[in-house]
Design a protein around this motif. Sequence first.
Motif, mmCIF file in Angstrom:
data_model
loop_
_atom_site.group_PDB
_atom_site.id
_atom_site.type_symbol
_atom_site.label_atom_id
_atom_site.label_comp_id
_atom_site.label_asym_id
_atom_site.label_seq_id
_atom_site.Cartn_x
_atom_site.Cartn_y
_atom_site.Cartn_z
ATOM 1 N N VAL A 25 0.826 -1.203 0.000
ATOM 2 C CA VAL A 25 0.000 0.000 0.000
ATOM 3 C C VAL A 25 0.863 1.257 0.000
ATOM 4 C CG1 VAL A 25 -1.837 -1.177 1.234
ATOM 5 C CG2 VAL A 25 -0.158 0.149 2.528
ATOM 6 N N LEU A 26 2.173 1.099 0.173
ATOM 7 C CA LEU A 26 3.074 2.247 0.230
ATOM 8 C C LEU A 26 3.416 2.739 -1.171
ATOM 9 C CD1 LEU A 26 5.590 1.039 2.969
ATOM 10 C CD2 LEU A 26 3.595 2.505 3.274
ATOM 11 N N ARG A 27 3.519 4.057 -1.296
ATOM 12 C CA ARG A 27 3.986 4.613 -2.545
ATOM 13 C C ARG A 27 5.505 4.469 -2.625
ATOM 14 N NH1 ARG A 27 2.379 10.486 -2.101
ATOM 15 N NH2 ARG A 27 3.083 10.676 -4.246
ATOM 16 N N LYS A 28 6.041 4.604 -3.803
ATOM 17 C CA LYS A 28 7.486 4.527 -3.981
ATOM 18 C C LYS A 28 8.153 5.652 -3.192
ATOM 19 C CE LYS A 28 11.106 4.362 -7.512
ATOM 20 N NZ LYS A 28 11.402 4.450 -8.960
ATOM 21 N N ALA A 29 9.177 5.303 -2.444
ATOM 22 C CA ALA A 29 9.858 6.280 -1.606
ATOM 23 C C ALA A 29 10.561 7.333 -2.457
ATOM 24 C CB ALA A 29 10.862 5.586 -0.695
ATOM 25 N N VAL A 30 10.476 8.584 -2.000
ATOM 26 C CA VAL A 30 11.183 9.683 -2.650
ATOM 27 C C VAL A 30 12.502 9.921 -1.915
ATOM 28 C CG1 VAL A 30 11.149 12.159 -3.166
ATOM 29 C CG2 VAL A 30 9.064 10.790 -3.430
ATOM 30 N N VAL A 31 13.601 9.890 -2.638
ATOM 31 C CA VAL A 31 14.902 10.189 -2.043
ATOM 32 C C VAL A 31 15.066 11.708 -2.087
ATOM 33 C CG1 VAL A 31 17.385 9.755 -2.115
ATOM 34 C CG2 VAL A 31 15.778 7.988 -2.897
ATOM 35 N N PHE A 32 14.612 12.374 -1.013
ATOM 36 C CA PHE A 32 14.547 13.838 -1.046
ATOM 37 C C PHE A 32 15.918 14.478 -1.197
ATOM 38 C CE2 PHE A 32 14.830 12.786 3.497
ATOM 39 C CZ PHE A 32 15.832 13.644 3.928
ATOM 40 N N GLU A 33 16.972 13.781 -0.732
ATOM 41 C CA GLU A 33 18.316 14.352 -0.867
ATOM 42 C C GLU A 33 18.719 14.553 -2.327
ATOM 43 O OE1 GLU A 33 18.410 11.772 2.904
ATOM 44 O OE2 GLU A 33 17.635 11.627 0.849
ATOM 45 N N ILE B 285 -4.152 6.711 0.445
ATOM 46 C CA ILE B 285 -3.831 5.436 1.097
ATOM 47 C C ILE B 285 -4.995 4.463 1.041
ATOM 48 C CG2 ILE B 285 -4.476 6.342 3.361
ATOM 49 C CD1 ILE B 285 -1.626 3.853 2.662
ATOM 50 N N ARG B 286 -6.229 4.949 1.186
ATOM 51 C CA ARG B 286 -7.384 4.041 1.165
ATOM 52 C C ARG B 286 -7.542 3.374 -0.191
ATOM 53 N NH1 ARG B 286 -12.111 7.313 4.568
ATOM 54 N NH2 ARG B 286 -10.981 7.355 6.568
ATOM 55 N N GLU B 287 -7.383 4.173 -1.245
ATOM 56 C CA GLU B 287 -7.492 3.588 -2.590
ATOM 57 C C GLU B 287 -6.392 2.568 -2.833
ATOM 58 O OE1 GLU B 287 -9.599 7.535 -2.818
ATOM 59 O OE2 GLU B 287 -7.741 6.775 -1.914
ATOM 60 N N ARG B 288 -5.169 2.872 -2.359
ATOM 61 C CA ARG B 288 -4.069 1.924 -2.553
ATOM 62 C C ARG B 288 -4.282 0.655 -1.743
ATOM 63 N NH1 ARG B 288 -1.183 6.606 -1.956
ATOM 64 N NH2 ARG B 288 -0.263 5.977 0.027
ATOM 65 N N GLY C 182 5.235 11.228 2.442
ATOM 66 C CA GLY C 182 4.464 10.987 1.235
ATOM 67 C C GLY C 182 4.314 9.524 0.869
ATOM 68 N N GLN C 183 5.130 8.653 1.458
ATOM 69 C CA GLN C 183 4.981 7.221 1.202
ATOM 70 C C GLN C 183 3.614 6.712 1.643
ATOM 71 O OE1 GLN C 183 8.610 4.996 2.678
ATOM 72 N NE2 GLN C 183 8.036 3.773 0.911
ATOM 73 N N THR C 184 3.083 7.310 2.696
ATOM 74 C CA THR C 184 1.796 6.842 3.220
ATOM 75 C C THR C 184 0.669 7.838 3.005
ATOM 76 O OG1 THR C 184 2.381 7.710 5.412
ATOM 77 C CG2 THR C 184 2.847 5.385 4.982
ATOM 78 N N SER C 185 0.974 9.146 2.973
ATOM 79 C CA SER C 185 -0.096 10.134 2.892
ATOM 80 C C SER C 185 0.259 11.284 1.961
ATOM 81 C CB SER C 185 -0.408 10.684 4.291
ATOM 82 O OG SER C 185 -1.350 11.736 4.214
#
Length: 223
Positions: A16-24, A180-183, A76-79
């Motif tokens: 259910v997690l979105r792809k992680a963003v490497v903010f660095e 998150i609910r849709e995922r 943002g991975q979850t929300s």
Amino acid sequence: MKDVKVNHYDDGTASVLRKAVVFEELRFYQRSDVLYQLTQIFCQRFLPKYGDRTVDQMVQAARSTKQNIAEGSSDGQTSTAIELNLLGIARGSNKELLEDYKDYLKRKGMDEWFGKNPRFERMHDFCKFHSKYEDYKELLPKMNDEELANMAICLCHQIDKALTSYIQRKDREFTTEGGIRERMTAARLEQRETQKEIIARQQREIEDLQKEVERLKGLLSGN
């Protein structure tokens, strides 16, 4: 239901997690780090050490820009809602800092560089192609207050432009893909379909084995 993109773990399980963003690696985050370091140098050298709230406000605004980009990208991975909120706060803090630098130039009777000013063009090009603090580290301590303020203003504008585009892209993703609910729903449905496929395959294997058993029985009985 929205066209939800479902990510997967290495074993194929839906996530259910979105792809992680490497903010660095985000260039506007890297510039926000440069801006934070620049602001500390500027305040230490050119603003009163005591009795001026502007110092705390500018440092906090620079820090808020940097930290909220980092936190928003991580959350943002979850929300998406939290991510958009924090990125919006980062943009607001960046604009606040921009105004502080502009006000400083006005108070001191200094020029804000823009347009065809050769100094602006050189500085703008440098900031455009350099986003990491390592590129600025040796340069910043050698600059005077007018130069630092104008560089900060340039960075603020570049950060704001990039953040605005990034927020709009995230907003469109949320509109088309949901939260998150849709995922969670999409992941569960996909997992159920996977389980059905596994059960159906196992059933076919059982039927094939039963046929093979009957064939072997026939051979043993001489039929």
